[in-house]
Design an enzyme around this catalytic site. Sequence first.
Site, PDB file in Angstrom:
ATOM      1  N   SER A 179       0.725  -1.266   0.180  1.00  0.00           N
ATOM      2  CA  SER A 179       0.009  -0.040   0.088  1.00  0.00           C
ATOM      3  C   SER A 179       0.974   1.274  -0.005  1.00  0.00           C
ATOM      4  O   SER A 179       0.458   2.186  -0.354  1.00  0.00           O
ATOM      5  CB  SER A 179      -0.903  -0.083   1.307  1.00  0.00           C
ATOM      6  OG  SER A 179      -0.301  -0.089   2.433  1.00  0.00           O
ATOM      7  N   HIS A 207      -5.544  -2.870  -2.983  1.00  0.00           N
ATOM      8  CA  HIS A 207      -4.890  -2.197  -4.154  1.00  0.00           C
ATOM      9  C   HIS A 207      -4.970  -2.650  -5.477  1.00  0.00           C
ATOM     10  O   HIS A 207      -4.173  -2.118  -6.456  1.00  0.00           O
ATOM     11  CB  HIS A 207      -3.694  -1.418  -3.615  1.00  0.00           C
ATOM     12  CG  HIS A 207      -3.794  -0.764  -2.631  1.00  0.00           C
ATOM     13  ND1 HIS A 207      -4.337   0.728  -2.411  1.00  0.00           N
ATOM     14  CD2 HIS A 207      -3.345  -0.957  -1.184  1.00  0.00           C
ATOM     15  CE1 HIS A 207      -4.261   1.034  -1.159  1.00  0.00           C
ATOM     16  NE2 HIS A 207      -3.802   0.166  -0.219  1.00  0.00           N
ATOM     17  N   LYS A 238     -11.505   0.640  -2.002  1.00  0.00           N
ATOM     18  CA  LYS A 238     -10.633   1.336  -2.741  1.00  0.00           C
ATOM     19  C   LYS A 238     -11.199   1.412  -4.194  1.00  0.00           C
ATOM     20  O   LYS A 238     -12.269   2.439  -4.508  1.00  0.00           O
ATOM     21  CB  LYS A 238      -9.093   0.709  -2.893  1.00  0.00           C
ATOM     22  CG  LYS A 238      -9.007   0.190  -1.243  1.00  0.00           C
ATOM     23  CD  LYS A 238      -7.739   1.059  -0.677  1.00  0.00           C
ATOM     24  CE  LYS A 238      -7.789   1.010   1.006  1.00  0.00           C
ATOM     25  NZ  LYS A 238      -6.878   0.294   1.724  1.00  0.00           N
TER      26      LYS A 238
HETATM   27  C1  LIG Z   1      -6.981  -0.013   3.038  1.00  0.00           C
HETATM   28  C2  LIG Z   1      -6.420  -1.488   3.354  1.00  0.00           C
HETATM   29  C3  LIG Z   1      -6.877  -2.442   4.219  1.00  0.00           C
HETATM   30  C4  LIG Z   1      -8.284  -1.979   4.852  1.00  0.00           C
HETATM   31  O1  LIG Z   1      -9.371  -1.860   4.345  1.00  0.00           O
HETATM   32  P1  LIG Z   1     -10.581  -0.707   4.747  1.00  0.00           P
HETATM   33  O2  LIG Z   1     -11.714  -1.267   4.005  1.00  0.00           O
HETATM   34  O3  LIG Z   1     -10.133   0.596   4.541  1.00  0.00           O
HETATM   35  O4  LIG Z   1     -10.578  -0.964   6.268  1.00  0.00           O
HETATM   36  C5  LIG Z   1      -6.454  -3.411   4.347  1.00  0.00           C
HETATM   37  N1  LIG Z   1      -5.458  -3.935   3.628  1.00  0.00           N
HETATM   38  C6  LIG Z   1      -4.502  -3.237   2.887  1.00  0.00           C
HETATM   39  C7  LIG Z   1      -3.491  -3.451   1.968  1.00  0.00           C
HETATM   40  C8  LIG Z   1      -5.239  -1.754   2.856  1.00  0.00           C
HETATM   41  O5  LIG Z   1      -4.590  -0.911   1.921  1.00  0.00           O
END
Ligand SMILES: *Cc1c(COP(=O)(O)O)cnc(C)c1O
Length: 382
Positions: A179, A207, A238
């Site tokens: 991320s 992502h 996302k």
């Molecule tokens: C954003 C993210 C999460 C968490 O997801 P949310 O829906 O925002 O709680 C988990 N893993 C990764 C790699 C992320 O980037």
Amino acid sequence: MDKIKRYSDEIKNMKDENLYRTLNVIESAQSSHITVDGKDYVLFASNSYLDLCNDDYVKECARRALDTYGAGSGGSRLTTGTTSVHDELEKKLASFKKREGAIVFNTGYMANVGVISALTSEGDVIFSDELNHASIIDGCRMSKAELVIYRHNDMEDLEEKLSGYTGRKGMVVSDGVFSMDGDIVNLPKLAELADRYGMLSMIDEAHATGVLGANGLGTEEYYGMEGSVDVLMGTLSKAVGSEGGFVCADNTIVEYLRNKARSFIFSTSISPATAAVAIAGIECITRDRVAALRENIRYFCDRLNESGLDVQSDTAIIPVIVGDEKKALDVSAKLKEHGYYVSAIRYPTVKKNSARLRITLMSSHTKEELDGLADLIRRYCL
Ligand SMILES: *Cc1c(COP(=O)(O)O)cnc(C)c1O
């Protein structure tokens, strides 16, 4: 107020070290342009890579679900919080990711903590990449299994560590796309090692979904190895443009998680409108949108490379490492003065002295916007 003083001391420390954080209040919908303090910015900091949060079709689907199913879901998934929309979302996810079943959690964070702690028990071992997302780290902390951290995307190190635990059960877990660095897991090797040592493989596609592969299916499609990960976790928050987390897997694993994952069981489910947004968002992950995002990634990296910045990315996350926390904040402030909204990412999200601008692209950014940002990065980062 002695009870409180240690917190105010720590706040002061954070401020002194440029690690203090504040909330940014956004006064418009999340899209490639946002309004903050009445001023328009081009947004290069959102995880909404396909720019779906403010999409007309998506919003219409939310309105319809709101009219039919009301506002809150009224209960946890196992009591009264499963509407037809939640059911449809899980079916949609399973078919999108080409798996037998799917289970939706309220957030990606909750999916990771619930899934990792449910699928591993005392005596098991979890092998986790050192740069995995905080929610994976917290899931490992909540598990009773032993935790082994391997060097970032280093499959030789993973193999060496696995070979010290032959005969044990457990899992290998990794981000698909990391991320804060935007690099991609070596999935062919990871899946092979996990199989060879009898470990479950779990990949976090937060992502990667909607970004990697011609159809946006994620890391498996990127490598042409669909169906090879045991526990395919992802988020709806996302590229999909909604909220929630999910796991796609064999029916047995899904059935088990429904009964055992505490963050699934003990929390009120996402609202029907949120689930409807997720369904619509998945429908909007078309080859054209994914291709437009990919073209923007290529174009922007080329512009930065021409300026002499060695930046490479196959994903929508393009980190420009600045190092010093204060410098990262200063550059981010400069970009804002020019109307470009880019986040400075600092410790504890990344290691100390590896502060960076985390530039994220959308399929809807124009060439002019990409050129404009590339010029400013050249001016302030070189
Ligand atoms: C954003 C993210 C999460 C968490 O997801 P949310 O829906 O925002 O709680 C988990 N893993 C990764 C790699 C992320 O980037």
